[in-house]
Design a protein around this motif. Structure first.
Motif, PDB file in Angstrom:
ATOM      1  N   PHE A   1       0.814  -1.222   0.000  1.00  0.00           N
ATOM      2  CA  PHE A   1       0.000   0.000   0.000  1.00  0.00           C
ATOM      3  C   PHE A   1       0.847   1.272   0.000  1.00  0.00           C
ATOM      4  O   PHE A   1       0.324   2.373   0.129  1.00  0.00           O
TER       5      PHE A   1
ATOM      6  N   LEU B   1     -10.032  -4.888  -3.294  1.00  0.00           N
ATOM      7  CA  LEU B   1     -10.656  -3.573  -3.441  1.00  0.00           C
ATOM      8  C   LEU B   1      -9.796  -2.484  -2.785  1.00  0.00           C
ATOM      9  O   LEU B   1      -9.572  -1.407  -3.352  1.00  0.00           O
ATOM     10  N   ILE B   2      -9.296  -2.794  -1.598  1.00  0.00           N
ATOM     11  CA  ILE B   2      -8.446  -1.830  -0.890  1.00  0.00           C
ATOM     12  C   ILE B   2      -7.172  -1.576  -1.700  1.00  0.00           C
ATOM     13  O   ILE B   2      -6.739  -0.439  -1.872  1.00  0.00           O
TER      14      ILE B   2
ATOM     15  N   THR C   1      -7.827   0.558  -4.655  1.00  0.00           N
ATOM     16  CA  THR C   1      -8.121   1.937  -4.275  1.00  0.00           C
ATOM     17  C   THR C   1      -6.837   2.712  -3.978  1.00  0.00           C
ATOM     18  O   THR C   1      -6.668   3.848  -4.400  1.00  0.00           O
ATOM     19  N   ILE C   2      -5.936   2.064  -3.261  1.00  0.00           N
ATOM     20  CA  ILE C   2      -4.734   2.776  -2.824  1.00  0.00           C
ATOM     21  C   ILE C   2      -3.642   2.728  -3.894  1.00  0.00           C
ATOM     22  O   ILE C   2      -2.867   3.665  -4.041  1.00  0.00           O
TER      23      ILE C   2
END
Lengths: 472, 468
Positions: free
Chosen positions: B210, B449-450, B453-454
């Motif tokens: 991330f 999904l996370i 998104t990041i």
């Protein structure tokens, strides 16, 4: 709310558990939050299982119906005030409790409150050693969603530190399980930091914006039965702060520490002193009320002696009045709620965390604000983890007097700004904090991005973290 | 790598801190991870601060270059093996240390190792009481990214539980600080659970997927002054496991509580027993080796006495040999690394967590796989928190013998699957775990999904989290 939607909800939970009656909805238009405007929802639904919650969210998501999850309703900062004509999901029927003695853990449904759980665990000589001020009605899941703390936090930290995993229904109805139980073969909850990254944290303090917590798994501990109650007097706030830091540093098992400024203690004892049997005393400028808790008697004795040594070393003296901390601790399931209401006023609260070494900074901000805005109030708090202090200033007002209430709201708003500049932080991004925050744009953008991705229709808990909701 | 890109990166860090020389890239093509294929990156860059990291990630995003962050390189599960022609961002120059005495915390740059930090904190009579096995080269930030554990975890939990906040550079170059330091006016790190939801957790065990952790703030504690070291013998695994649960439940400060199977302990002692000064002993079916630590002497004595009583209560006997736990604890910055290498074999490891009462299931599965594939190996482990047990199986092979190595790779893969079925969990989604998990589709979809998104371009350490 449209009949078609209500019909769909009835199909999921049964007729008994959906209501659109105004008298019922009225109860869901408000919460323990004072000085927040009530808002009438369109319907309330009371699911019994996670699967029902999932079905409900699928309907809401499809029809873009705004959803406010709710359990005990004891939150004080508008967290469960719904939107007009929107849907409230009341989770109090999710009442499962499962205990895992060998894993030293427990799983509870979102409808289990601290009172019920304490009764249950007491039979096993165990406890969940963090008690929020409204334990008798606050649910554990709700407390995780607001990331609360309370009695016991001085030793065990805020509730977030005790969480081992969560079951969550996402806005699209998908059910996920975090922590070690993400493995369907897992014998139960035993480790939060499994399958990293840690997704559990996303829902701690989330105020429901990413989905609905339906189950919480937590660490539990052998119940302590050895307690020492004492009070310690100091002439300066710095001495009191250092005393508390040194107690923490030297491994004294403090389950409750409150630092009282003289005038606040007088005010507090006027309310509950007689009832607790606290003797008349000429209290020093700063008093520390402390409860040490241990499993074993010899440990307690060692801690007791050590605390007294540190007190004297830091320039204080042992007051020796035990009734104050004992009264606070024995009443831990209701004390803070009681003492907040016993005086009969209404009030706004402004929970925040300060460092221990800056305990005095909050006090320094609060008195001038009260003078400037001509409001009455006070602040108390307690030590809440490794090195933080949880404050809960209260600003009083007369609910019959609009002008007075507006004064309290204005003072509240300004106080956030000034507290933020002292380095204070909230547990969660409650609405009024978002206004007081500056220079945190990249952080808020990240949260906003996550919100958009997880809840693209923006149905979950609208308004509780206004800064991340994006444009309509 | 394209000359234009190199020129842009040089401008950020200066010519001295970027390299495309094959001889240097070779060093970054591997790590301490054995039985994994080396991959040559296109360039390595060595930024001096968070701002440079931010600028580097902006360049990487502009040209779609995959990025592998790296610090000590001591990870054992391919976490820092780069992508072909990708960019390695080496963080060892971020070596600031800031001690916040009154907050009982410390902030370190991503280049600070446990060894360096330990030396620093010792002067202040405090410690960061979790030591990964490779503490002398392993950085604190790297350990947060892999969510490690080690000596000290039996009392203080895994590294994740000690984190107060992180500073991270997101894939688009934005710099964020989590926890109480998200407030720019905060005097330092003092409360992780601030401005909820808890964003810190996203980076714990994230393996860099991330963004790049550039700083971490950790809880520190007053150093324990008093220790007790003892060994406890049991004839059944239930006795030993229940003893470990009861030690935790009764507030005994076991800072390092290891559980050894008889033959495994014999193997260890053959290797290093004499050097450690451990007397010859006929080790029982299970041995618990425990170090208790306290800041005060009377508390220590109380713990030590109670531990003996609990041992007998659970049907065990107090062995009384202190050298083993003493050496484990006093050598905590290197003991395990030495024990892993001293025999001269190569090995693959398969870190995982069990419940303490399920520790024997790991032993059973490892023995089964060893028999089936016919190789040498072992497993031991230690209590790693509230109620978990960190097992670290070793599967040995001869690096000269490709067939032997392949056997180990296959066995390793199968073992991850069977361990998962026993309810075991990994700290983080290392590559081979992604193959082993079953019935976690919703979880993985959410994780994806996370990630999307990041890191929409999927540039950050693409090989981890099962290549989401």
């Amino acid at each position: 709310m449209e009949d078609g939607i209500v019909q769909k909800l009835i199909e999921i939970v049964g007729k008994e558990y959906v209501s659109t009656r105004k008298d019922v909805l009225l109860a869901y238009s408000t919460s323990a939050s004072m000085s927040y405007d009530t808002v009438l929802p369109g319907a309330v639904v009371r699911p019994q299982t996670t699967e029902q919650v999932s079905e409900i969210l699928k309907v809401a998501n499809k029809h873009k119906i705004l959803v406010t999850p709710r359990s005990g309703g004891s939150s004080l900062q508008g967290e469960v005030i719904p939107k007009e004509d929107a849907l409230v999901i009341d989770l109090l029927r999710l009442t499962e409790i499962e205990i895992y003695p060998d894993l030293r853990s427990i799983t509870v449904g979102a409808g289990i409150d601290f009172g019920k759980l304490d009764k249950f665990l007491n039979k096993h000589d165990l406890w969940l050693p963090v008690y929020p001020g409204s334990s008798l009605t606050a649910t554990i899941a709700g407390n995780v969603a607001v990331n609360g703390s309370g009695f016991g936090s001085s030793q065990f930290g805020c509730i977030g530190e005790l969480v081992l995993g969560l079951e969550v229904v996402l806005p699209n109805g998908e059910i996920i399980q975090t922590g070690s139980e993400a493995n369907p073969n897992s014998p139960g909850p035993f480790l939060r930091y499994a399958f990293g990254p840690d997704l559990t944290g996303l829902f701690i303090g989330s105020l429901g914006v990413f989905g609905i917590i339906t189950k919480v798994s937590l660490k539990i501990f052998k119940r302590m039965h050895q307690f020492d109650y004492n009070t310690y007097g100091f002439n300066t706030p710095q001495e009191a702060e250092k005393f508390v830091i040194q107690c923490k540093e030297n491994e004294i098992s403090t389950v409750w520490i409150a630092i009282y400024e003289g005038q606040i203690l007088d005010f507090f004892l006027e309310m509950v002193g007689e009832e607790y049997g606290v003797p008349e005393h000429d209290w020093p400028p700063f008093t520390v009320s402390m409860v040490i808790g241990r499993i074993r008697e010899d440990q307690l004795e060692s801690d007791r002696v050590e605390a007294q040594r540190i007190c004297v070393e830091e320039g204080g003296y042992v007051i020796g009045i035990s009734e104050l901390p004992k009264g606070e601790w024995d009443d831990r399931m209701l004390e803070l709620a009681r003492s907040s209401y016993v005086h009969g006023w209404h009030w706004r609260i402004l929970y925040h965390h300060q460092t221990l070494s800056q305990w005095h900074k909050t006090i320094e901000e609060i008195w001038p604000i009260f003078d400037e805005f001509r409001v009455l109030g006070h602040t108390a708090g307690f030590q809440s983890g490794h090195s933080s202090y949880n404050y809960y200033p209260q600003i009083f007002f007369d609910p019959q007097d609009k002008e007075d209430e507006n004064k309290a709201r204005a003072a509240h708003k300004e106080l956030v700004r000034r507290l933020f500049k002292t380095g204070a932080v909230p547990f969660k991004l409650a609405p009024y904090w978002v206004d007081g925050i500056t220079e945190m744009e990249p952080y808020l953008e990240l949260v906003k991005g996550l919100k958009e991705a997880i809840d693209p229709n923006r149905i979950m808990s609208p308004g509780v973290i206004p800064g991340i909701e994006g444009e309509n | 790598m394209d000359k234009k890109i190199i020129a842009e990166l040089s401008k950020i860090v200066g010519d001295g801190y970027i390299s495309t020389k094959q001889s240097e890239l070779l060093a970054y093509s591997v790590s301490a991870s054995m039985a994994s294929n080396a991959v040559l990156p296109g360039a390595v860059v060595r930024p001096a601060d968070s701002k440079q990291v931010s600028q580097i990630l902006q360049v990487a995003a502009k040209y779609n270059i995959p990025v592998t962050p790296r610090s000590g390189g001591s990870s054992l599960q391919e976490e820092v093996i780069p992508e072909v022609d990708g960019l390695v961002v080496e963080l060892l120059r971020l070596n600031d240390i800031k001690f916040h005495k009154e907050l009982r915390s410390v902030t370190v740059g991503a280049g600070v190792t446990y060894g360096v930090l330990e030396k620093f904190l010792k002067e202040h009579n405090v410690f960061l009481p979790v030591y990964p096995e490779s503490a002398l080269v392993c950085t604190v930030a790297g350990n947060v990214a892999v969510n490690g554990a080690g000596p000290g975890s039996s009392l203080f939990g895994c590294t994740g539980e000690l984190v107060l906040d992180v500073e991270a550079v997101l894939p688009d170059g934005r710099i964020i600080t989590t926890g109480s330091e998200a407030n720019p006016y905060a005097s330092g790190p003092y409360q992780r659970y601030s401005f909820g939801p808890d964003i810190t957790g996203l980076f714990i065990g994230s393996l860099g997927s991330f963004g790049i952790i550039t700083k971490v703030s950790m809880k520190v504690f007053k150093r324990h002054k008093y220790y007790d070291h003892n060994t406890f013998g049991f004839e059944t695994h239930e006795q030993a496991e229940q003893f470990m649960v009861d030690v935790k439940q009764n507030d005994i400060n076991g800072v390092f509580t290891s559980l050894y199977e008889g033959p495994v302990l014999e193997l260890f002692m053959d290797m290093i027993g004499e050097e450690l000064g451990v007397p010859k002993y006929e080790w029982p079916f299970r041995t618990v080796s425990m170090t208790i630590g306290r800041v005060r002497e009377d508390l220590l004595k109380s713990d030590a006495e109670l531990a003996k009583k609990l041992c007998v209560k659970h049907g065990g006997h107090v062995i009384g040999i202190s050298q083993l736990p003493y050496q484990e604890w006093n050598g905590r910055l290197w003991f395990f690394v030495r024990a892993c290498y001293v025999h001269g074999w190569h090995w693959r490891t398969l870190y995982h967590h069990q419940t303490p009462t399920n520790a024997h299931r790991s032993v059973e599965e490892i023995r089964r796989v060893m028999d089936k594939y016919g190789f040498l190996g072992h497993t031991a482990g230690f209590a790693s928190g509230h109620s978990s047990f960190n097992a670290y199986p070793h599967l040995y092979f001869d690096p000269q013998d490709l067939e032997d190595e392949q056997k180990i790779r296959d066995a390793h893969k199968e073992l991850a699957k069977t361990l998962f079925k026993t309810g075991a969990v990994p700290f983080k989604m290392a590559p081979y775990w992604a193959d082993a998990i079953e019935g976690m589709d919703n979880y993985m979809t959410f994780l994806e999904l996370i990630k999307k998104t990041i890191d929409p371009k999927k540039l950050m350490n693409p090989r981890v989290l099962g290549g989401l």
